[in-house]
Design an enzyme around this catalytic site. Structure first.
Site, mmCIF file in Angstrom:
data_model
loop_
_atom_site.group_PDB
_atom_site.id
_atom_site.type_symbol
_atom_site.label_atom_id
_atom_site.label_comp_id
_atom_site.label_asym_id
_atom_site.label_seq_id
_atom_site.Cartn_x
_atom_site.Cartn_y
_atom_site.Cartn_z
ATOM 1 N N HIS A 147 9.694 -24.443 8.585
ATOM 2 C CA HIS A 147 8.645 -25.070 9.407
ATOM 3 C C HIS A 147 7.241 -24.913 8.829
ATOM 4 O O HIS A 147 6.437 -25.834 8.905
ATOM 5 C CB HIS A 147 8.640 -24.472 10.824
ATOM 6 N N CYS A 191 3.192 -3.178 3.922
ATOM 7 C CA CYS A 191 2.372 -2.009 4.277
ATOM 8 C C CYS A 191 3.119 -1.270 5.379
ATOM 9 O O CYS A 191 4.330 -1.454 5.533
ATOM 10 C CB CYS A 191 0.950 -2.413 4.661
ATOM 11 N N ASP A 195 0.871 -1.177 0.000
ATOM 12 C CA ASP A 195 0.000 0.000 0.000
ATOM 13 C C ASP A 195 0.911 1.231 0.000
ATOM 14 O O ASP A 195 2.132 1.114 -0.176
ATOM 15 C CB ASP A 195 -0.976 -0.027 1.193
ATOM 16 N N HIS A 246 6.399 -31.341 10.153
ATOM 17 C CA HIS A 246 5.968 -30.041 9.630
ATOM 18 C C HIS A 246 4.891 -30.220 8.554
ATOM 19 O O HIS A 246 3.939 -29.444 8.478
ATOM 20 C CB HIS A 246 7.160 -29.258 9.096
ATOM 21 N N THR A 294 2.833 -1.496 8.723
ATOM 22 C CA THR A 294 3.224 -2.409 9.804
ATOM 23 C C THR A 294 3.451 -3.849 9.341
ATOM 24 O O THR A 294 4.048 -4.634 10.063
ATOM 25 C CB THR A 294 2.099 -2.470 10.850
HETATM 26 C C1 RB5 Z 1 -1.755 2.787 6.488
HETATM 27 O O1 RB5 Z 1 -1.746 3.996 7.164
HETATM 28 C C2 RB5 Z 1 -1.539 1.628 7.447
HETATM 29 O O2 RB5 Z 1 -2.670 1.466 8.236
HETATM 30 C C3 RB5 Z 1 -1.222 0.374 6.684
HETATM 31 O O3 RB5 Z 1 -0.090 0.579 5.917
HETATM 32 C C4 RB5 Z 1 -0.937 -0.861 7.508
HETATM 33 O O4 RB5 Z 1 0.022 -0.606 8.474
HETATM 34 C C5 RB5 Z 1 -2.083 -1.585 8.039
HETATM 35 O O5 RB5 Z 1 -1.958 -2.619 8.710
#
Ligand code: RB5
Length: 191
Positions: free
Chosen positions: A146, A113, A56, A182, A115
């Site tokens: 695994h 993304c 994203d 596994h 996080t």
């Molecule tokens: C975008 O601001 C953020 O929410 C997205 O990149 C991600 O971290 C969502 O899990």
């Protein structure tokens, strides 16, 4: 896996100019790493038909760094977007990558993304996907050995490009252990 000499790869020790299978090569990182880069690219194309990559807006800059690595290492990839830092919805891109892997169009996926969490939740809802949120090298190796993870997700706001690239490298080069325990556990994941 066999190396195929295309005349200038040096695989057969000379420029034979023919497509000949000359030498068995283990699907093993150590073996591949000692080979010339042209040959490594050939072998990786055999090993990994296509890598799916997506992100994203939060992962866009890191995705471009990872793409640079994929290109320099000779991996083939398909970029499912997003293609800028303009705000967008991560499920759209996570689904594209996950479906490309689940449908067999791509062998492995990388989704980034902010996080790594949102895209991992989305990808793991697609049947056949085992997506691992990974921010360290140990886990990258372990999840291949695994869990036979076929997708990794990372957060561009969590780690930098150097570590992310190392993680991708390990993820792409580490084979599944094929250990009976596994295989059994993975078979219990899906209904
Ligand atoms: C975008 O601001 C953020 O929410 C997205 O990149 C991600 O971290 C969502 O899990």
């Amino acid at each position: 896996l066999y190396g195929v000499c295309r005349g200038n790869s040096g695989l057969c020790g000379s420029s034979c100019g023919e497509n000949k299978v000359r030498r068995k090569i283990n699907k093993n990182t150590a073996d591949i790493e000692i080979l010339p880069s042209t040959l490594r690219r050939e072998i990786r194309k055999e090993m990994y038909t296509m890598i799916a990559i997506g992100c994203d807006h939060g992962g866009f800059v890191l995705k471009q760094e990872i793409i640079k690595f994929l290109e320099s290492a000779g991996y083939e990839y398909e970029d499912f977007g997003t293609y800028s830092e303009e705000s967008c919805d991560y499920p759209v891109y996570a689904k594209k990558v996950a479906h490309a892997v689940a449908d067999g169009k791509c062998e492995k996926g990388i989704i980034i993304c902010g996080t790594g969490i949102g895209v991992s939740i989305v990808a793991n809802k697609v049947k056949g996907i085992r997506a691992a949120l990974v921010h360290d090298c140990f886990s990258a190796k372990a999840t291949r050995e695994h869990n036979d993870a076929n997708v990794i997700t990372m957060g561009a706001r969590v780690i930098g490009p150097g570590l992310a690239t190392e993680i991708v490298k390990i993820f792409l080069e580490t084979p599944f252990s094929n250990d009976e325990r596994h295989i059994r556990r993975i078979s219990q994941i899906e209904d």
